[in-house]
Enzyme design. Structure first.
Site, PDB file in Angstrom:
ATOM      1  N   SER A 151       0.838  -1.201   0.000  1.00  0.00           N
ATOM      2  CA  SER A 151       0.000   0.000   0.000  1.00  0.00           C
ATOM      3  C   SER A 151       0.870   1.246   0.000  1.00  0.00           C
ATOM      4  O   SER A 151       1.973   1.247   0.566  1.00  0.00           O
ATOM      5  CB  SER A 151      -0.848  -0.022   1.272  1.00  0.00           C
ATOM      6  OG  SER A 151      -1.426   1.231   1.504  1.00  0.00           O
ATOM      7  N   TYR A 176      -2.144  -1.141  10.868  1.00  0.00           N
ATOM      8  CA  TYR A 176      -2.318  -1.714   9.530  1.00  0.00           C
ATOM      9  C   TYR A 176      -1.134  -1.340   8.639  1.00  0.00           C
ATOM     10  O   TYR A 176      -0.555  -2.177   7.948  1.00  0.00           O
ATOM     11  CB  TYR A 176      -3.634  -1.207   8.902  1.00  0.00           C
ATOM     12  CG  TYR A 176      -3.717  -1.466   7.412  1.00  0.00           C
ATOM     13  CD1 TYR A 176      -3.992  -2.735   6.928  1.00  0.00           C
ATOM     14  CD2 TYR A 176      -3.496  -0.438   6.478  1.00  0.00           C
ATOM     15  CE1 TYR A 176      -4.049  -2.988   5.562  1.00  0.00           C
ATOM     16  CE2 TYR A 176      -3.552  -0.679   5.117  1.00  0.00           C
ATOM     17  CZ  TYR A 176      -3.834  -1.957   4.663  1.00  0.00           C
ATOM     18  OH  TYR A 176      -3.876  -2.191   3.309  1.00  0.00           O
ATOM     19  N   LYS A 180       1.977  -3.694   6.677  1.00  0.00           N
ATOM     20  CA  LYS A 180       2.433  -3.686   5.270  1.00  0.00           C
ATOM     21  C   LYS A 180       3.948  -3.459   5.220  1.00  0.00           C
ATOM     22  O   LYS A 180       4.653  -4.100   4.437  1.00  0.00           O
ATOM     23  CB  LYS A 180       1.692  -2.600   4.479  1.00  0.00           C
ATOM     24  CG  LYS A 180       0.219  -2.921   4.250  1.00  0.00           C
ATOM     25  CD  LYS A 180       0.032  -4.156   3.398  1.00  0.00           C
ATOM     26  CE  LYS A 180      -1.384  -4.676   3.415  1.00  0.00           C
ATOM     27  NZ  LYS A 180      -1.570  -5.980   2.800  1.00  0.00           N
TER      28      LYS A 180
HETATM   29  P1  NAD Z   1     -10.767  -7.640   0.966  1.00  0.00           P
HETATM   30  O1  NAD Z   1     -10.984  -7.676   2.431  1.00  0.00           O
HETATM   31  O2  NAD Z   1     -11.924  -7.411   0.080  1.00  0.00           O
HETATM   32  O3  NAD Z   1     -10.044  -8.994   0.491  1.00  0.00           O
HETATM   33  C1  NAD Z   1      -9.167  -9.704   1.323  1.00  0.00           C
HETATM   34  C2  NAD Z   1      -9.556 -11.170   1.237  1.00  0.00           C
HETATM   35  O4  NAD Z   1      -8.649 -11.940   2.040  1.00  0.00           O
HETATM   36  C3  NAD Z   1     -10.961 -11.460   1.755  1.00  0.00           C
HETATM   37  O5  NAD Z   1     -11.644 -12.283   0.826  1.00  0.00           O
HETATM   38  C4  NAD Z   1     -10.730 -12.188   3.068  1.00  0.00           C
HETATM   39  O6  NAD Z   1     -11.764 -13.118   3.351  1.00  0.00           O
HETATM   40  C5  NAD Z   1      -9.404 -12.865   2.805  1.00  0.00           C
HETATM   41  N1  NAD Z   1      -8.605 -13.170   3.992  1.00  0.00           N
HETATM   42  C6  NAD Z   1      -8.267 -12.343   5.011  1.00  0.00           C
HETATM   43  N2  NAD Z   1      -7.491 -12.991   5.879  1.00  0.00           N
HETATM   44  C7  NAD Z   1      -7.315 -14.244   5.404  1.00  0.00           C
HETATM   45  C8  NAD Z   1      -6.607 -15.387   5.838  1.00  0.00           C
HETATM   46  N3  NAD Z   1      -5.925 -15.392   6.995  1.00  0.00           N
HETATM   47  N4  NAD Z   1      -6.645 -16.502   5.087  1.00  0.00           N
HETATM   48  C9  NAD Z   1      -7.345 -16.530   3.937  1.00  0.00           C
HETATM   49  N5  NAD Z   1      -8.039 -15.495   3.464  1.00  0.00           N
HETATM   50  C10 NAD Z   1      -8.026 -14.363   4.199  1.00  0.00           C
HETATM   51  O7  NAD Z   1      -9.627  -6.557   0.717  1.00  0.00           O
HETATM   52  P2  NAD Z   1      -9.105  -5.917  -0.655  1.00  0.00           P
HETATM   53  O8  NAD Z   1      -9.548  -4.508  -0.707  1.00  0.00           O
HETATM   54  O9  NAD Z   1      -9.415  -6.817  -1.786  1.00  0.00           O
HETATM   55  O10 NAD Z   1      -7.548  -5.890  -0.363  1.00  0.00           O
HETATM   56  C11 NAD Z   1      -6.694  -6.921  -0.829  1.00  0.00           C
HETATM   57  C12 NAD Z   1      -5.281  -6.620  -0.377  1.00  0.00           C
HETATM   58  O11 NAD Z   1      -4.893  -5.342  -0.872  1.00  0.00           O
HETATM   59  C13 NAD Z   1      -5.082  -6.568   1.132  1.00  0.00           C
HETATM   60  O12 NAD Z   1      -3.827  -7.119   1.437  1.00  0.00           O
HETATM   61  C14 NAD Z   1      -5.093  -5.089   1.436  1.00  0.00           C
HETATM   62  O13 NAD Z   1      -4.375  -4.772   2.603  1.00  0.00           O
HETATM   63  C15 NAD Z   1      -4.398  -4.537   0.190  1.00  0.00           C
HETATM   64  N6  NAD Z   1      -4.716  -3.122  -0.077  1.00  0.00           N
HETATM   65  C16 NAD Z   1      -6.028  -2.752  -0.225  1.00  0.00           C
HETATM   66  C17 NAD Z   1      -6.327  -1.408  -0.466  1.00  0.00           C
HETATM   67  C18 NAD Z   1      -7.751  -0.952  -0.603  1.00  0.00           C
HETATM   68  O14 NAD Z   1      -7.990   0.257  -0.499  1.00  0.00           O
HETATM   69  N7  NAD Z   1      -8.718  -1.848  -0.861  1.00  0.00           N
HETATM   70  C19 NAD Z   1      -5.290  -0.461  -0.555  1.00  0.00           C
HETATM   71  C20 NAD Z   1      -3.964  -0.878  -0.419  1.00  0.00           C
HETATM   72  C21 NAD Z   1      -3.696  -2.234  -0.175  1.00  0.00           C
HETATM   73  N1  UFG Z   2     -13.097  10.451   3.332  1.00  0.00           N
HETATM   74  C1  UFG Z   2     -14.104  11.319   3.669  1.00  0.00           C
HETATM   75  N2  UFG Z   2     -15.252  10.798   4.208  1.00  0.00           N
HETATM   76  C2  UFG Z   2     -15.425   9.461   4.402  1.00  0.00           C
HETATM   77  C3  UFG Z   2     -14.378   8.575   4.034  1.00  0.00           C
HETATM   78  C4  UFG Z   2     -13.220   9.109   3.514  1.00  0.00           C
HETATM   79  O1  UFG Z   2     -13.975  12.517   3.509  1.00  0.00           O
HETATM   80  O2  UFG Z   2     -16.495   9.041   4.909  1.00  0.00           O
HETATM   81  C5  UFG Z   2     -11.855  11.008   2.745  1.00  0.00           C
HETATM   82  C6  UFG Z   2     -10.626  10.703   3.586  1.00  0.00           C
HETATM   83  O3  UFG Z   2     -10.449  11.708   4.559  1.00  0.00           O
HETATM   84  C7  UFG Z   2      -9.539  10.701   2.523  1.00  0.00           C
HETATM   85  C8  UFG Z   2     -10.255  10.192   1.254  1.00  0.00           C
HETATM   86  O4  UFG Z   2     -11.639  10.361   1.506  1.00  0.00           O
HETATM   87  O5  UFG Z   2      -9.135  12.000   2.275  1.00  0.00           O
HETATM   88  C9  UFG Z   2      -9.962   8.735   0.990  1.00  0.00           C
HETATM   89  O6  UFG Z   2     -10.224   7.995   2.174  1.00  0.00           O
HETATM   90  P1  UFG Z   2     -10.272   6.401   2.193  1.00  0.00           P
HETATM   91  O7  UFG Z   2     -10.606   5.992   3.594  1.00  0.00           O
HETATM   92  O8  UFG Z   2     -11.157   5.909   1.112  1.00  0.00           O
HETATM   93  O9  UFG Z   2      -8.792   5.992   1.797  1.00  0.00           O
HETATM   94  P2  UFG Z   2      -7.413   6.335   2.502  1.00  0.00           P
HETATM   95  O10 UFG Z   2      -6.643   7.170   1.536  1.00  0.00           O
HETATM   96  O11 UFG Z   2      -7.580   6.865   3.853  1.00  0.00           O
HETATM   97  O12 UFG Z   2      -6.791   4.877   2.702  1.00  0.00           O
HETATM   98  C10 UFG Z   2      -6.880   3.882   1.688  1.00  0.00           C
HETATM   99  C11 UFG Z   2      -7.104   2.507   2.305  1.00  0.00           C
HETATM  100  C12 UFG Z   2      -5.919   2.063   3.081  1.00  0.00           C
HETATM  101  C13 UFG Z   2      -4.668   2.194   2.311  1.00  0.00           C
HETATM  102  C14 UFG Z   2      -4.542   3.572   1.734  1.00  0.00           C
HETATM  103  C15 UFG Z   2      -3.383   3.664   0.822  1.00  0.00           C
HETATM  104  O13 UFG Z   2      -8.223   2.538   3.162  1.00  0.00           O
HETATM  105  O14 UFG Z   2      -6.078   0.695   3.360  1.00  0.00           O
HETATM  106  O15 UFG Z   2      -5.712   3.892   0.969  1.00  0.00           O
HETATM  107  O16 UFG Z   2      -3.403   2.567  -0.046  1.00  0.00           O
HETATM  108  F1  UFG Z   2      -3.600   1.961   3.105  1.00  0.00           F
END
Ligand code: NAD
Ligand code: UFG
Length: 362
Positions: A151, A176, A180
Site C-alpha cells: 500500500s 495496519y 504492510k
Molecule cells: P478484501 O478484504 O476485500 O479482500 C481480502 C480477502 O482476504 C478477503 O476475501 C478475506 O476473506 C481474505 N482473507 C483475510 N485474511 C485471510 C486469511 N488469513 N486466510 C485466507 N483469506 C483471508 O480486501 P481488498 O480490498 O481486496 O484488499 C486486498 C489486499 O490489498 C489486502 O492485502 C489489502 O491490505 C491490500 N490493499 C487494499 C487497499 C484498498 O484500499 N482496498 C489499498 C492498499 C492495499
Molecule cells: N473520506 C471522507 N469521508 C469518508 C471517508 C473518507 O472525507 O467518509 C476522505 C478521507 O479523509 C480521505 C479520502 O476520503 O481524504 C480517501 O479515504 P479512504 O478511507 O477511502 O482511503 P485512505 O486514503 O484513507 O486509505 C486507503 C485505504 C488504506 C490504504 C490507503 C493507501 O483505506 O487501506 O488507501 O493505499 F492503506
C-alpha cells in the site's frame, strides 16, 4: 480444514483437462475479496488458471458466482486460512497434484485502518502471520514467484509528490500500515536469504470502482470506512449523508487529495507483474500502482454527481485522525517494467461504482 471445489474433479472432458493443465497455475490468496476477485477475472482472461485460497473472513461466496458470470466457468477455490501452515500446505499439496504452481498473488489480509488501531494484534497476527506462513509454504513447494499486496500507506505523508518508489518509508499512520511495512521487510529478508524468491511488492494507491459488468465489486461488511463505498451507500439512502473529513487542508479546495485507481486497471497490473516476474530470476522490487493524478474529496463528489446524474448528500466535518493531506503516484516504474498503465478514468470508476451499488439493490 481445506474444502476444495475443483473443476477437474467433476468429470471434465479429457481435452478440457489437458487445456487446463497447460495454463500456468496461480494461487490467489484472498481471491474472493474486492481486488482479488477482479484479479481472478483478469488472470483467467489472460490465460492463467487461478486457484483461490480464502477463509471468507471478509468476503462472500457470491463473489465466486460473479466471477463465474463474467468468465463463464466457476473459479477453483478452497476455504483456507493462510495463517495455518497445515491448511496452506494441504491446499498446495492438492493443487500440485494437478498443476505446476507458477506463482502466488497474496491479497489475504485485514485492511480496516481504524480497526487496526483498536485491535492491533488481530492485524499483526493475520497480515504478518499469513505472509510468513505463505513464504514458508512456498519454499516447501519450490514456488518462487510472489506478487504482494502492499500500500502507498508505507510512504506516510511523502515530502515530494508525485511519490516514486525511492521515497523513504516513513512512520506508518496505523498498525495496519506497519503490517504492510513489516511484510515488505519479511519478503526482502527472505529474498536476501538462501530461499529462492522472485517478488514484486505492489503499492496500491486508492482502488475504487467495480467490474463494468456489475457482477463483482466491493462488498464492505458493516459500516464502510472508505470514501466510495460510504458515498454510494449514502447516495442510495442507506446511510447518513457523507461527512467530508476536513476542508481546511492546504490543498486547492481544502479537502484531501488521493490517487483513485479503477480496480480493473489494478487487477490488470497483477497479470503484468506476474509476466514480469516470469521473465526474471530472483528479483525483489516495489512498484507504485496509481494513475499519477490526484483528486480531492470534493472533486470526487462533484464528478460522481455529474457522471451519474444523482445528488450526493454530504456535509463538511472535522479532519479524520491519521489522514495525510495529499498523495498521488509516480507510476513510471510500473509503466516501463510491465508495459502497464491505467486505461480507465475517474469518471469510469465512479460510474461503475454506482452501477455496482444499484446492482446490489438500494
Ligand atoms: P478484501 O478484504 O476485500 O479482500 C481480502 C480477502 O482476504 C478477503 O476475501 C478475506 O476473506 C481474505 N482473507 C483475510 N485474511 C485471510 C486469511 N488469513 N486466510 C485466507 N483469506 C483471508 O480486501 P481488498 O480490498 O481486496 O484488499 C486486498 C489486499 O490489498 C489486502 O492485502 C489489502 O491490505 C491490500 N490493499 C487494499 C487497499 C484498498 O484500499 N482496498 C489499498 C492498499 C492495499
Ligand atoms: N473520506 C471522507 N469521508 C469518508 C471517508 C473518507 O472525507 O467518509 C476522505 C478521507 O479523509 C480521505 C479520502 O476520503 O481524504 C480517501 O479515504 P479512504 O478511507 O477511502 O482511503 P485512505 O486514503 O484513507 O486509505 C486507503 C485505504 C488504506 C490504504 C490507503 C493507501 O483505506 O487501506 O488507501 O493505499 F492503506
Amino acid at each position: 480444514m481445506v474444502h476444495p471445489t475443483n473443476p477437474l474433479a467433476k468429470g471434465s472432458a479429457p481435452n478440457a483437462i489437458f487445456d487446463l493443465m497447460k495454463k500456468p497455475c496461480v494461487v490467489v490468496t484472498g481471491g474472493a475479496g474486492y481486488i482479488g476477485s477482479h484479479t481472478v477475472v483478469e488472470l483467467s482472461l489472460a490465460g492463467f488458471h487461478p486457484v483461490i485460497l480464502d477463509n471468507f473472513s471478509n468476503s462472500n461466496r457470491s463473489a465466486l458466482d460473479g466471477i463465474e458470470r463474467i468468465i463463464g466457468s466457476r473459479p477453483e477455490s478452497m476455504q483456507v486460512d493462510c495463517r495455518s501452515h497445515q491448511e496452506l500446505s494441504a491446499a498446495f499439496d492438492s493443487i500440485a497434484e494437478q498443476h505446476t504452481i507458477s506463482g502466488v498473488i497474496h491479497f489475504a489480509a485485514f485492511k480496516a485502518v481504524g480497526e487496526s488501531t483498536k485491535l492491533p494484534l488481530k492485524y499483526y497476527d493475520n497480515n504478518v502471520g499469513s505472509t510468513s506462513t505463505l513464504l514458508q509454504t512456498m519454499a516447501e513447494f519450490d514456488v518462487e514467484n510472489l506478487v504482494f499486496s502492499s500500500s502507498c500507506t508505507v510512504y506516510g505523508q511523502p515530502e515530494v509528490i508525485p511519490v516514486d518508489e525511492g521515497a523513504p518509508i516513513l512512520e506508518a499512520e496505523s498498525p495496519y500500515g506497519y503490517t504492510k511495512q513489516a511484510c515488505e521487510r519479511i519478503i526482502r529478508d527472505v529474498h536476501a536469504s538462501d530461499q529462492p524468491l522472485n517478488a514484486a511488492l505492489l503499492r496500491y494507491f486508492n482502488p475504487i470502482g467495480a467490474h463494468p459488468s456489475s457482477h463483482i465489486g466491493e462488498l464492505p461488511l458493516g459500516h464502510p470506512n472508505n470514501l466510495i463505498p460510504f458515498l454510494t451507500q449514502a447516495t442510495a439512502g442507506l446511510r447518513d449523508p457523507l461527512t467530508v473529513f476536513g476542508d481546511d487542508y492546504p490543498t486547492d479546495d481544502g479537502t484531501c487529495v488521493r490517487d483513485y485507481i479503477h480496480v480493473v486497471d489494478l487487477a490488470k497490473a497483477h497479470v503484468a507483474a506476474l509476466q514480469w516476474l516470469d521473465a526474471r530470476s530472483l528479483a525483489c522490487e516495489s512498484f507504485n500502482l496509481g494513475t499519477g493524478h490526484g483528486n480531492s474529496v470534493l472533486e470526487v463528489i462533484h464528478s460522481f454527481q455529474r457522471v451519474n446524474g444523482v445528488d450526493v448528500p454530504h456535509v463538511m466535518g472535522p479532519r479524520r485522525e491519521g489522514d495525510i493531506t495529499a498523495i498521488y503516484a509516480d507510476p513510471a516504474k510500473a509503466r516501463s517494467a510491465f508495459g502497464w498503465s491505467c486505461e480507465h478514468s475517474l469518471d469510469d470508476a465512479l460510474r461503475d461504482a454506482w452501477n455496482w451499488q444499484l446492482a446490489l439493490g438500494t
